[in-house]
Design a protein around this motif. Structure first.
Motif, short mmCIF file in Angstrom:
data_model
loop_
_atom_site.label_atom_id
_atom_site.label_comp_id
_atom_site.label_asym_id
_atom_site.label_seq_id
_atom_site.Cartn_x
_atom_site.Cartn_y
_atom_site.Cartn_z
N LEU A 148 0.68 -1.08 -0.03
CA LEU A 148 0.06 -0.13 -0.02
C LEU A 148 0.95 1.21 -0.03
O LEU A 148 0.56 2.25 -0.71
N PHE A 149 1.96 1.35 0.54
CA PHE A 149 2.84 2.34 0.65
C PHE A 149 4.37 1.54 1.19
O PHE A 149 4.41 0.51 1.72
N GLU A 150 5.40 2.48 0.89
CA GLU A 150 6.67 2.03 1.28
C GLU A 150 7.54 3.27 1.90
O GLU A 150 7.31 4.42 1.45
N PHE A 151 8.35 3.05 2.75
CA PHE A 151 9.56 4.10 2.93
C PHE A 151 10.81 3.47 2.67
O PHE A 151 11.14 2.67 3.58
N VAL A 152 11.68 3.68 1.80
CA VAL A 152 12.84 3.08 1.55
C VAL A 152 14.06 4.61 1.49
O VAL A 152 13.71 5.46 0.80
N THR A 153 14.94 4.27 2.24
CA THR A 153 16.13 5.56 2.61
C THR A 153 17.31 4.92 3.15
O THR A 153 17.12 3.82 4.14
N PRO A 154 18.36 5.65 2.70
CA PRO A 154 19.54 5.46 3.76
C PRO A 154 19.05 6.14 4.87
O PRO A 154 18.39 7.20 5.17
N MET A 155 19.69 5.52 6.20
CA MET A 155 19.35 6.04 7.43
C MET A 155 20.52 5.84 8.52
O MET A 155 21.06 4.81 8.46
N PRO A 156 20.85 7.00 9.05
CA PRO A 156 21.71 6.68 10.22
C PRO A 156 21.56 5.53 11.20
O PRO A 156 20.45 5.51 11.55
N TYR A 157 22.44 4.62 11.43
CA TYR A 157 21.99 3.44 12.19
C TYR A 157 21.43 3.82 13.58
O TYR A 157 20.48 3.08 14.04
N VAL A 158 21.99 4.65 14.27
CA VAL A 158 21.30 5.33 15.59
C VAL A 158 19.89 5.62 15.49
O VAL A 158 19.18 5.47 16.23
N GLU A 159 19.51 6.18 14.26
CA GLU A 159 18.09 6.43 14.09
C GLU A 159 17.20 5.22 13.88
O GLU A 159 16.19 5.14 14.27
N VAL A 160 17.82 4.10 13.39
CA VAL A 160 17.08 2.57 13.21
C VAL A 160 16.77 2.31 14.79
O VAL A 160 15.69 1.70 14.70
N GLN A 161 17.67 2.67 15.51
CA GLN A 161 17.74 2.03 16.77
C GLN A 161 16.43 2.51 17.57
O GLN A 161 16.09 2.12 18.67
N ARG A 162 16.24 3.78 17.38
CA ARG A 162 15.21 4.39 17.84
C ARG A 162 13.70 4.59 17.30
O ARG A 162 12.84 5.09 17.88
N LEU A 163 13.54 3.44 16.44
CA LEU A 163 12.24 3.49 15.59
C LEU A 163 11.08 2.94 16.65
O LEU A 163 10.16 3.19 16.27
N LEU A 164 11.43 1.92 17.58
CA LEU A 164 10.53 1.39 18.24
C LEU A 164 10.20 2.28 19.69
O LEU A 164 9.64 1.66 20.77
N ASP A 165 11.02 3.52 19.87
CA ASP A 165 10.85 4.34 21.11
C ASP A 165 9.54 4.71 21.45
O ASP A 165 9.38 4.53 22.57
N GLU A 166 8.80 4.79 20.62
CA GLU A 166 7.36 5.48 20.85
C GLU A 166 6.38 4.47 21.45
O GLU A 166 5.80 4.77 22.41
N SER A 167 6.74 3.19 21.26
CA SER A 167 5.82 2.16 21.81
C SER A 167 6.14 1.94 23.08
O SER A 167 5.55 1.08 24.03
#
Length: 309
Positions: A148-167
Motif C-alpha cells: 500500500l505504501f513504502e518508505f525506503v531510504t539510507p538512514m543513520p543506524y542510531v536512528e534505526v535503533q530509535r524506531l520502536l521508542d514510541e511504543s
C-alpha cells in the motif's frame, strides 16, 4: 536480539568479560579465562548469580548509514504477506535483516493520510552491506506483492535503533510475551491473521525475528542460552495508555514451539528452566552443581527470572 542478530549474533555472544558482585560480597571477573563457569552462566542463565557492575563487549563496525526499507500492506493481505516473507527470509544474505511486523501505520509524513493508524502488516528490511543487495530484495518483494505504501531510504543506524521508542515511551503500560516458533507454517499464519485484527491499541505490535546466520555461530553448549534454536522468534508487545485488567492474550498454539524465549514468557520459562537444572546435563542447560562455587548465597540474588537455589 535485534537488527544485528543475523550479522553479529546476540549481545551475550559478544560479551568478552563482566565484573560481578556476588551475594557474599566478592567482586569477581567472569571471562573465558577467569571464572569460566560463572561466565558461561551469566550469558543466558538468569539474574541471580550476582550483580554485574561492568560489561566488556566486542564491537562491530556498523554504518554509520545503513539501508532501511519498510513496506506495508493491509489486514486483508496478511496471508499473502506472511507467505511471501517465509519465502524471502530463507534466501537473505547475512548482511540483510528482516523483521515481520503486525502493527498500525504511523501518522508519519511518508504514510498517505488515509492509512494513518490503520492496522496491517509490514516487512522491515535493513541492509548493512552493499546498497544494491538491499535494493534487489525490495524489488523482489514489491514485484511479487505491491505494498500500500513504502518508505525506503539510507538512514543513520542510531536512528534505526530509535524506531520502536514510541511504543515504549515513559508513562505507557507495556508488557512483552514471546515464544520460539519452529516454522511460519500455514497453520501459524492462520492464527496470526485471525488474532491481529482484534488488537485494540495502536501502539501494540507483533514482531517476528529471524534467528539464523551469526545467531547460530555460537555452539549450543558455549553459553547457558544454548540449545537447539528454532528459526523464528515471535514477540507480542502489548502497549496501553492506562492499566487494563484481563487483557486479551492470543496464543500461537498448538503449533510446534521450541518454548518460551528466555527473557520474556517468564513464568513458564522459569518452571521449565528450574526443571532443567534438576535433570541436566543437556546441551545449553545448567548442570547440577555447576557455578555453585560463586557462593553459597548465590540464590539470594533475584532480579527478573532466576534459578531457585
Amino acid at each position: 536480539m535485534g537488527w544485528l542478530t543475523r550479522r553479529a549474533g546476540l549481545s551475550i555472544d559478544n560479551l568478552v568479560s563482566a565484573e560481578v558482585v556476588t551475594a557474599d560480597g566478592r567482586i569477581l571477573r567472569a571471562a573465558a579465562d577467569e571464572n569460566p563457569d560463572l561466565f558461561w552462566a551469566i550469558r543466558g542463565g538468569g539474574g541471580n548469580f550476582g550483580v554485574v557492575t561492568e560489561f566488556e563487549f566486542r564491537l562491530h563496525q556498523v554504518g554509520p548509514v545503513v539501508q532501511f526499507g519498510l513496506l506495508f500492506w493491509g489486514l486483508d493481505q496478511g496471508t499473502e504477506v506472511l507467505r511471501l516473507a517465509r519465502e524471502v527470509i530463507d534466501t537473505l544474505p547475512r548482511e540483510l535483516n528482516i523483521v515481520i511486523a503486525g502493527l498500525n501505520a504511523p501518522p508519519a509524513p511518508f504514510v498517505p493520510e488515509k492509512h494513518h493508524l490503520q492496522p496491517g502488516y509490514a516487512l522491515v528490511i535493513t541492509g548493512f552491506g552493499a546498497p544494491q543487495t538491499h535494493h534487489d530484495v525490495l524489488a523482489r518483494i514489491r514485484d511479487t506483492l505491491p505494498p500500500l505504501f513504502e518508505f525506503v531510504t539510507p538512514m543513520p543506524y542510531v536512528e534505526v535503533q530509535r524506531l520502536l521508542d514510541e511504543s515504549t515511551a515513559w508513562g505507557l503500560y507495556n508488557y512483552d510475551k514471546s515464544c520460539y516458533l519452529e516454522a511460519l507454517s500455514d497453520e501459524a499464519i492462520a492464527v496470526v491473521t485471525e488474532q491481529l485484527p482484534q488488537k485494540n491499541s495502536p501502539l501494540s505490535m507483533l514482531l517476528f525475528y529471524r534467528l539464523d546466520e551469526a545467531y547460530c555461530d555460537t555452539g549450543d553448549d558455549d553459553t547457558a542460552f544454548g540449545g537447539d534454536a528454532p528459526p523464528l522468534r515471535h514477540l507480542r508487545r502489548r502497549c496501553l495508555s492506562h492499566p487494563r485488567p484481563a487483557a486479551r492474550r492470543a496464543r500461537l498454539g498448538p503449533f510446534p514451539l521450541a518454548g518460551p524465549a528466555p527473557a520474556f514468557g517468564r513464568d513458564r520459562c522459569l518452571r521449565e528452566r528450574d526443571e532443567r537444572v534438576r535433570t541436566g546435563p543437556t546441551a545449553g542447560h545448567l548442570r547440577p552443581g555447576q557455578v555453585r562455587a560463586v557462593g553459597r548465597d548465590q540464590g539470594k540474588v533475584r532480579s527478573g527470572q532466576h534459578f531457585s537455589p
